[in-house]
Design a protein around this motif. Sequence first.
Motif, PDB file in Angstrom:
ATOM      1  N   CYS A 134       0.840  -1.199   0.000  1.00 51.53           N
ATOM      2  CA  CYS A 134       0.000   0.000   0.000  1.00 51.53           C
ATOM      3  C   CYS A 134       0.872   1.245   0.000  1.00 51.53           C
ATOM      4  CB  CYS A 134      -0.934  -0.014   1.206  1.00 51.53           C
ATOM      5  SG  CYS A 134      -0.111  -0.385   2.773  1.00 51.53           S
ATOM      6  N   THR A 135       0.235   2.384  -0.147  1.00 53.63           N
ATOM      7  CA  THR A 135       0.964   3.646  -0.220  1.00 53.63           C
ATOM      8  C   THR A 135       0.279   4.708   0.645  1.00 53.63           C
ATOM      9  OG1 THR A 135      -0.303   4.450  -2.126  1.00 53.63           O
ATOM     10  CG2 THR A 135       1.704   3.205  -2.589  1.00 53.63           C
ATOM     11  N   ILE A 136       1.063   5.690   1.086  1.00 53.69           N
ATOM     12  CA  ILE A 136       0.505   6.832   1.794  1.00 53.69           C
ATOM     13  C   ILE A 136      -0.364   7.624   0.817  1.00 53.69           C
ATOM     14  CG2 ILE A 136       1.024   8.970   3.015  1.00 53.69           C
ATOM     15  CD1 ILE A 136       1.866   6.530   4.584  1.00 53.69           C
ATOM     16  N   ASN A 137      -1.536   8.003   1.261  1.00 60.19           N
ATOM     17  CA  ASN A 137      -2.501   8.785   0.467  1.00 60.19           C
ATOM     18  C   ASN A 137      -3.022   8.025  -0.754  1.00 60.19           C
ATOM     19  OD1 ASN A 137      -2.047  10.875   2.267  1.00 60.19           O
ATOM     20  ND2 ASN A 137      -0.614  11.949   0.933  1.00 60.19           N
ATOM     21  N   GLY A 138      -2.729   6.714  -0.835  1.00 63.96           N
ATOM     22  CA  GLY A 138      -3.211   5.941  -1.979  1.00 63.96           C
ATOM     23  C   GLY A 138      -2.533   6.305  -3.287  1.00 63.96           C
ATOM     24  N   LEU A 139      -1.349   6.924  -3.213  1.00 65.89           N
ATOM     25  CA  LEU A 139      -0.643   7.315  -4.430  1.00 65.89           C
ATOM     26  C   LEU A 139      -0.233   6.083  -5.233  1.00 65.89           C
ATOM     27  CD1 LEU A 139       1.675  10.150  -3.062  1.00 65.89           C
ATOM     28  CD2 LEU A 139      -0.392  10.411  -4.436  1.00 65.89           C
TER      29      LEU A 139
ATOM     30  N   SER B 259       1.100  11.903   6.023  1.00 67.33           N
ATOM     31  CA  SER B 259       0.292  12.209   4.838  1.00 67.33           C
ATOM     32  C   SER B 259       0.616  13.607   4.333  1.00 67.33           C
ATOM     33  CB  SER B 259      -1.204  12.104   5.174  1.00 67.33           C
ATOM     34  OG  SER B 259      -1.991  12.674   4.146  1.00 67.33           O
ATOM     35  N   ARG B 260       0.689  14.569   5.251  1.00 69.28           N
ATOM     36  CA  ARG B 260       0.992  15.944   4.870  1.00 69.28           C
ATOM     37  C   ARG B 260       2.412  16.061   4.307  1.00 69.28           C
ATOM     38  NH1 ARG B 260      -3.420  15.749   4.788  1.00 69.28           N
ATOM     39  NH2 ARG B 260      -5.011  16.739   6.062  1.00 69.28           N
ATOM     40  N   ARG B 261       3.326  15.320   4.905  1.00 66.26           N
ATOM     41  CA  ARG B 261       4.710  15.390   4.430  1.00 66.26           C
ATOM     42  C   ARG B 261       4.835  14.822   3.020  1.00 66.26           C
ATOM     43  NH1 ARG B 261      10.108  13.712   7.870  1.00 66.26           N
ATOM     44  NH2 ARG B 261      11.631  14.342   6.306  1.00 66.26           N
ATOM     45  N   VAL B 262       4.183  13.693   2.787  1.00 64.90           N
ATOM     46  CA  VAL B 262       4.210  13.093   1.447  1.00 64.90           C
ATOM     47  C   VAL B 262       3.570  14.034   0.432  1.00 64.90           C
ATOM     48  CG1 VAL B 262       3.254  11.226   0.032  1.00 64.90           C
ATOM     49  CG2 VAL B 262       4.317  10.707   2.236  1.00 64.90           C
ATOM     50  N   SER B 263       2.463  14.634   0.811  1.00 68.83           N
ATOM     51  CA  SER B 263       1.772  15.562  -0.088  1.00 68.83           C
ATOM     52  C   SER B 263       2.675  16.736  -0.464  1.00 68.83           C
ATOM     53  CB  SER B 263       0.491  16.067   0.575  1.00 68.83           C
ATOM     54  OG  SER B 263      -0.166  17.015  -0.239  1.00 68.83           O
ATOM     55  N   ARG B 264       3.345  17.308   0.528  1.00 62.89           N
ATOM     56  CA  ARG B 264       4.237  18.442   0.262  1.00 62.89           C
ATOM     57  C   ARG B 264       5.431  18.024  -0.600  1.00 62.89           C
ATOM     58  NH1 ARG B 264       3.379  19.423   5.805  1.00 62.89           N
ATOM     59  NH2 ARG B 264       5.428  18.539   6.270  1.00 62.89           N
ATOM     60  N   THR B 265       6.013  16.877  -0.272  1.00 59.94           N
ATOM     61  CA  THR B 265       7.200  16.430  -0.984  1.00 59.94           C
ATOM     62  C   THR B 265       6.891  16.083  -2.439  1.00 59.94           C
ATOM     63  OG1 THR B 265       8.106  15.535   1.084  1.00 59.94           O
ATOM     64  CG2 THR B 265       9.087  14.750  -0.969  1.00 59.94           C
TER      65      THR B 265
ATOM     66  N   SER C 280      -1.643  17.301  -4.014  1.00 55.94           N
ATOM     67  CA  SER C 280      -2.590  17.608  -2.951  1.00 55.94           C
ATOM     68  C   SER C 280      -3.468  16.408  -2.628  1.00 55.94           C
ATOM     69  CB  SER C 280      -3.482  18.788  -3.360  1.00 55.94           C
ATOM     70  OG  SER C 280      -2.701  19.935  -3.599  1.00 55.94           O
ATOM     71  N   VAL C 281      -3.836  16.298  -1.383  1.00 57.12           N
ATOM     72  CA  VAL C 281      -4.785  15.258  -0.959  1.00 57.12           C
ATOM     73  C   VAL C 281      -6.194  15.772  -1.222  1.00 57.12           C
ATOM     74  CG1 VAL C 281      -5.640  13.905   0.994  1.00 57.12           C
ATOM     75  CG2 VAL C 281      -3.196  14.446   0.814  1.00 57.12           C
TER      76      VAL C 281
ATOM     77  N   THR D 132      -3.633   0.788  -3.099  1.00 50.84           N
ATOM     78  CA  THR D 132      -4.311   0.681  -1.813  1.00 50.84           C
ATOM     79  C   THR D 132      -3.770   1.740  -0.851  1.00 50.84           C
ATOM     80  OG1 THR D 132      -4.594  -1.692  -2.121  1.00 50.84           O
ATOM     81  CG2 THR D 132      -4.777  -0.863   0.124  1.00 50.84           C
ATOM     82  N   SER D 133      -4.677   2.426  -0.192  1.00 47.63           N
ATOM     83  CA  SER D 133      -4.316   3.479   0.749  1.00 47.63           C
ATOM     84  C   SER D 133      -3.945   2.873   2.101  1.00 47.63           C
ATOM     85  CB  SER D 133      -5.506   4.432   0.911  1.00 47.63           C
ATOM     86  OG  SER D 133      -5.337   5.247   2.036  1.00 47.63           O
ATOM     87  N   LEU D 134      -2.710   3.116   2.530  1.00 52.11           N
ATOM     88  CA  LEU D 134      -2.244   2.579   3.817  1.00 52.11           C
ATOM     89  C   LEU D 134      -3.148   3.018   4.961  1.00 52.11           C
ATOM     90  CD1 LEU D 134       1.326   2.340   5.222  1.00 52.11           C
ATOM     91  CD2 LEU D 134      -0.353   3.654   6.506  1.00 52.11           C
ATOM     92  N   GLU D 135      -3.454   4.319   4.987  1.00 51.21           N
ATOM     93  CA  GLU D 135      -4.208   4.839   6.130  1.00 51.21           C
ATOM     94  C   GLU D 135      -5.609   4.250   6.213  1.00 51.21           C
ATOM     95  OE1 GLU D 135      -4.309   7.805   2.694  1.00 51.21           O
ATOM     96  OE2 GLU D 135      -2.784   6.659   3.768  1.00 51.21           O
ATOM     97  N   GLU D 136      -6.203   3.938   5.065  1.00 52.19           N
ATOM     98  CA  GLU D 136      -7.556   3.380   5.085  1.00 52.19           C
ATOM     99  C   GLU D 136      -7.556   1.934   5.561  1.00 52.19           C
ATOM    100  OE1 GLU D 136      -9.732   4.153   1.456  1.00 52.19           O
ATOM    101  OE2 GLU D 136      -8.798   6.128   1.250  1.00 52.19           O
ATOM    102  N   VAL D 137      -6.565   1.154   5.135  1.00 51.95           N
ATOM    103  CA  VAL D 137      -6.468  -0.238   5.593  1.00 51.95           C
ATOM    104  C   VAL D 137      -6.192  -0.279   7.092  1.00 51.95           C
ATOM    105  CG1 VAL D 137      -5.123  -2.366   5.442  1.00 51.95           C
ATOM    106  CG2 VAL D 137      -5.760  -1.159   3.363  1.00 51.95           C
ATOM    107  N   VAL D 138      -5.223   0.526   7.529  1.00 54.11           N
ATOM    108  CA  VAL D 138      -4.857   0.534   8.951  1.00 54.11           C
ATOM    109  C   VAL D 138      -6.057   0.896   9.819  1.00 54.11           C
ATOM    110  CG1 VAL D 138      -3.490   1.743  10.699  1.00 54.11           C
ATOM    111  CG2 VAL D 138      -2.420   1.002   8.564  1.00 54.11           C
TER     112      VAL D 138
END
Length: 469
Positions: free
Chosen positions: A190-195, A234-240, A244-245, A202-208
């Motif tokens: 899975c990935t952060i933010n479903g990227l 999530s915010r860090r990945v979005s910025r990097t 945008s989420v 698959t979105s990591l945060e949703e599965v967790v």
Amino acid sequence: MEAGFPISSPGDFEAVKRIANEVEGPEICALSRVVEKDITAAWKAIEDAPRARIHTFVGTSPIHMGRITRTTPEDTLRMATDAVAYAKSLCEGHPDANVEFSPMDAGRTELAFLYEVVEATIAAGATVVNIPETVGWTVPTEFGDLIKGIMANVPNVDDAIISVHCHNDLGLAVANSLIAIEQGARQVECTINGLGERAGNTSLEEVVMAIRTRRDYFKEYYTEINAKEIVPISRRVSRTMGISVQPNKAIVGANAFAHSSGIHQDGIIKSRVTFEIIDPKEIGWKESQLVLSPRSGRNALRHRLSELGYEVDAEQLDKVYERFLRVADKKKAVQDADLEAIMSDEIRAIPAVFELDYIQVVSGTRISPTTTVGIRTEDGVVEKASTGDGPVDAAFKAIGQVVDIQLNLIDYQIRSVTEGEDAIGEVSLKVQDNGHIITGHGASTDIIEASARAYIHAVNKLIQIRSEG
């Protein structure tokens, strides 16, 4: 942590190598095709990692074998097992290294052949076999049956961890991953933010949070993810990434814990669990948000005003709510600064002999600006219109006709109270009457209306001064 595809470019190779050398804790995994040079590059990139994994893959569906690799099932099976065996040989001198294999496009692979490939690659040395739903083709019942079939029909399946890798082309990646866990999968890619590719992974945060929130359903299943870090990462990945989420993204979207419906807001104020199944603080949010909008009720407005330090009685609330709705109808959401501006007007309020009911403006470069005002008086609403040197001047003259008081304007200032195109503007002005200098204030998203309110405020103050002698 799958760090990258080292053979794809020198930059990717160096990035994976740096991650392998510097990141401590997780296994560092490098991706490769079932090609010897790919596998060699993958190994060279991660060989210094304390925990290393080579992940090799090949397409096993009729579509992929026929149109990409142009190989028979027999050749594909040989390529897969040879690749796993070679990768395993590279890992043998390492204290903690292993091999993962993926039959790409498993969702469209013939089941008998899929079982054969999984069995053979486990026998060749794969300790993780990942089942990719590469194009998001299957629906949850189908994908669950696919994993169940592997668990039942691959004799040596207990010698490896079954993993899943789902894509979100039909919006089913998380659902497919969750049902796969129920059927025996013990790793979810899975990935952060479903990227991810196309519609994402698959979105990591949703599965967790699905597993964590529905402990009653998933029972013995758990993750060791520190949920409080979900929103910050999530915010860090979005910025990097510069991606945008989406606001309505589950768990980490800006609206995930924002309530704008009056009924929902009333419920949240009374008890958070009425409309929230997750405590936002559990995943790194500070708190839920009550978004004040035209759908918000008096209870939500009173609650937010109280948080801002304003305590109002029922009569005051009715007046503030009326002003609030006028602002809310013009804006998507009413911010704290908007409420401060409204309350500033109300706190400054004095006995209102005159009140603005409505204002209409006709203006342009080739016509005389005309402003029509409706003023509430003790005899009802009185309407007057006037032209002037601009719509604000016309408004002041029209108000003067209603109140029958002519004032000398000596100062006029505008400032933006909030930000954006729909910002509230506050007008402050000073007028003079027989030696008295009187200030007036007004606020609105419409600067002409704010000006009219400020002028009427000054008129009412003058009337009070005159009445007090």
